[in-house]
Design a protein around this motif. Structure first.
Motif, PDB file in Angstrom:
ATOM      1  N   ASP A  35       0.813  -1.229   0.000  1.00 25.79           N
ATOM      2  CA  ASP A  35       0.000   0.000   0.000  1.00 25.79           C
ATOM      3  C   ASP A  35       0.847   1.281   0.000  1.00 25.79           C
ATOM      4  OD1 ASP A  35       0.868  -0.737   2.541  1.00 25.79           O
ATOM      5  OD2 ASP A  35      -0.943  -0.047   3.557  1.00 25.79           O
ATOM      6  N   MET A  39      -0.048   4.106  -2.736  1.00 28.99           N
ATOM      7  CA  MET A  39      -0.596   5.440  -2.448  1.00 28.99           C
ATOM      8  C   MET A  39       0.415   6.549  -2.758  1.00 28.99           C
ATOM      9  SD  MET A  39      -3.727   5.583  -1.882  1.00 28.99           S
ATOM     10  CE  MET A  39      -4.412   4.110  -2.637  1.00 28.99           C
ATOM     11  N   ALA A  42      -0.131   7.008  -6.372  1.00 26.30           N
ATOM     12  CA  ALA A  42      -1.430   7.629  -6.673  1.00 26.30           C
ATOM     13  C   ALA A  42      -1.362   9.142  -6.489  1.00 26.30           C
ATOM     14  CB  ALA A  42      -2.523   7.023  -5.783  1.00 26.30           C
ATOM     15  N   ILE A  43      -0.736   9.580  -5.395  1.00 23.34           N
ATOM     16  CA  ILE A  43      -0.642  11.024  -5.141  1.00 23.34           C
ATOM     17  C   ILE A  43       0.315  11.671  -6.143  1.00 23.34           C
ATOM     18  CG2 ILE A  43       0.129  12.763  -3.466  1.00 23.34           C
ATOM     19  CD1 ILE A  43      -1.020  10.905  -1.258  1.00 23.34           C
ATOM     20  N   ARG A  66      -7.835   9.703  -7.698  1.00 19.22           N
ATOM     21  CA  ARG A  66      -6.692   8.846  -8.072  1.00 19.22           C
ATOM     22  C   ARG A  66      -6.394   7.826  -6.980  1.00 19.22           C
ATOM     23  NH1 ARG A  66      -7.158   9.383 -13.129  1.00 19.22           N
ATOM     24  NH2 ARG A  66      -5.464   7.882 -13.233  1.00 19.22           N
ATOM     25  N   MET A  67      -6.520   8.244  -5.708  1.00 19.70           N
ATOM     26  CA  MET A  67      -6.262   7.307  -4.598  1.00 19.70           C
ATOM     27  C   MET A  67      -7.301   6.191  -4.579  1.00 19.70           C
ATOM     28  SD  MET A  67      -5.225  10.134  -1.698  1.00 19.70           S
ATOM     29  CE  MET A  67      -4.921   9.028  -0.331  1.00 19.70           C
ATOM     30  N   GLY A  71      -6.546   2.227  -5.158  1.00 22.54           N
ATOM     31  CA  GLY A  71      -6.942   1.240  -4.146  1.00 22.54           C
ATOM     32  C   GLY A  71      -7.815   0.144  -4.740  1.00 22.54           C
ATOM     33  N   TRP A  79      -3.880  -3.743   2.932  1.00 23.87           N
ATOM     34  CA  TRP A  79      -4.441  -2.457   3.347  1.00 23.87           C
ATOM     35  C   TRP A  79      -4.844  -2.503   4.807  1.00 23.87           C
ATOM     36  CZ3 TRP A  79      -3.866   1.112  -0.299  1.00 23.87           C
ATOM     37  CH2 TRP A  79      -3.786   0.678  -1.637  1.00 23.87           C
ATOM     38  N   PHE A  87     -11.447   3.667   0.594  1.00 22.05           N
ATOM     39  CA  PHE A  87     -11.442   3.711  -0.875  1.00 22.05           C
ATOM     40  C   PHE A  87     -12.510   2.812  -1.508  1.00 22.05           C
ATOM     41  CE2 PHE A  87      -7.813   0.603  -0.308  1.00 22.05           C
ATOM     42  CZ  PHE A  87      -8.338  -0.464  -1.007  1.00 22.05           C
ATOM     43  N   ARG A 104       2.916   8.155   2.275  1.00 23.52           N
ATOM     44  CA  ARG A 104       2.433   8.405   0.919  1.00 23.52           C
ATOM     45  C   ARG A 104       2.687   9.831   0.438  1.00 23.52           C
ATOM     46  NH1 ARG A 104      -3.925   8.450   2.899  1.00 23.52           N
ATOM     47  NH2 ARG A 104      -4.104  10.710   3.170  1.00 23.52           N
TER      48      ARG A 104
END
Ligand SMILES: [Mg+2]
Length: 273
Positions: A35, A39, A42-43, A66-67, A71, A79, A87, A104
């Motif tokens: 994870d 993440m 994603a950010i 996006r997060m 997920g 997770w 998510f 993240r």
């Protein structure tokens, strides 16, 4: 960002294994991304896709999008229960102070052009879920350490700035942290306040990128996240050796790899030491 991915993948082989070792092969068949890498990417992807439009009103909603997408595309990954619900069901803040806030956030340190940017963007990407004051502080301190390291700030000055966030750092050493660290039923070591100052101290005591990641993982417990947090700061200070980069990236799927490389197009340069 790369440092977080390396720390996550290298640390994944020891997560909750009740070991405190320093000398181990960095990359083995037991390593995988978790994870923390997902993440982080994603950010970073949100910053990359919205290049330069990060202060527009809908940017935070885009980060959430996006997060959530990341997920849901990786449901089988490891997770935390509450973040999984976040998510899958309802992406609204749940007052978390978990160390997910800090693992993240690294892309913030790479896109920010001022300390004000660091404070603004770290809060923006953190409060979407981890809106507890300790969550916000944990993310900001890590993003600030990355920003300061990236612009060439000396180690001693970074230490002083981190003491402003966490005065306890003043008396913390890796050796003493290890005596009480590891698996903790109360969950203290997976909060920001119980793991971010420790991760920062591993960086402050390190002599190289690899040494920093090894020190963080040698604490035991939530090794992938400790590795990710310390690794993300160490990357900005030391850089990451190419062979370590290549090995870590080989664990990513082609899609994740392409996000990683695309993010470099919005990164600010790192001042070489
Ligand atoms: Mg993890």
């Amino acid at each position: 960002m790369l440092g977080a991915i390396v720390g996550d993948i290298v640390g994944s082989q020891f997560e909750w294994k009740e070991k405190q070792i320093y000398d181990f092969p960095l990359f083995t068949g037991a390593c995988h991304y978790t994870d923390d890498s997902l993440m982080t990417l994603a950010i970073g992807e949100a910053f990359m896709l919205r290049r330069g439009r990060w202060r527009e009103d809908d940017f935070q909603a885009f980060v959430i999008e996006r997060m959530v997408k990341m997920g849901r595309e990786h449901q089988a990954s490891s997770w935390g229960e509450r973040f999984y619900q976040w998510f899958m069901k309802s992406p609204v803040p749940y007052n978390s102070c978990g160390n997910g806030a800090a693992m993240r956030v690294s892309s913030v340190g790479w896109v920010s052009e001022s300390e004000e940017d660091v404070r603004y963007f770290s809060k923006l990407v953190t409060e979407v879920s981890h809106n507890h004051p300790e969550g916000i502080k944990g993310a900001e301190s890590v993003a600030m350490a990355i920003y300061l390291a990236r612009i060439g700030t000396p180690m001693e000055e970074i230490r002083q700035r981190m003491i402003e966030y966490y005065p306890e750092i003043l008396s913390m050493r890796v050796k003493s942290i290890k005596r009480e660290y590891g698996i903790d039923q109360g969950g203290r070591f997976i909060t920001c306040q119980g793991s971010v100052p420790q991760a920062i101290v591993c960086f402050l005591e390190s002599h190289s990128f690899e040494d920093a990641v090894r020190l963080a993982i040698s604490l035991g417990g939530d090794t992938d996240t400790q590795g990710a947090i310390t690794g993300s700061i160490a990357e900005a200070y030391y850089g990451v050796p190419y062979d370590i980069e290549d090995q870590a990236i080989s664990y990513l799927t082609p899609k994740l790899e392409s996000i990683y490389y695309a993010f470099s197009t919005v990164k600010q340069p790192r001042k070489k030491r």
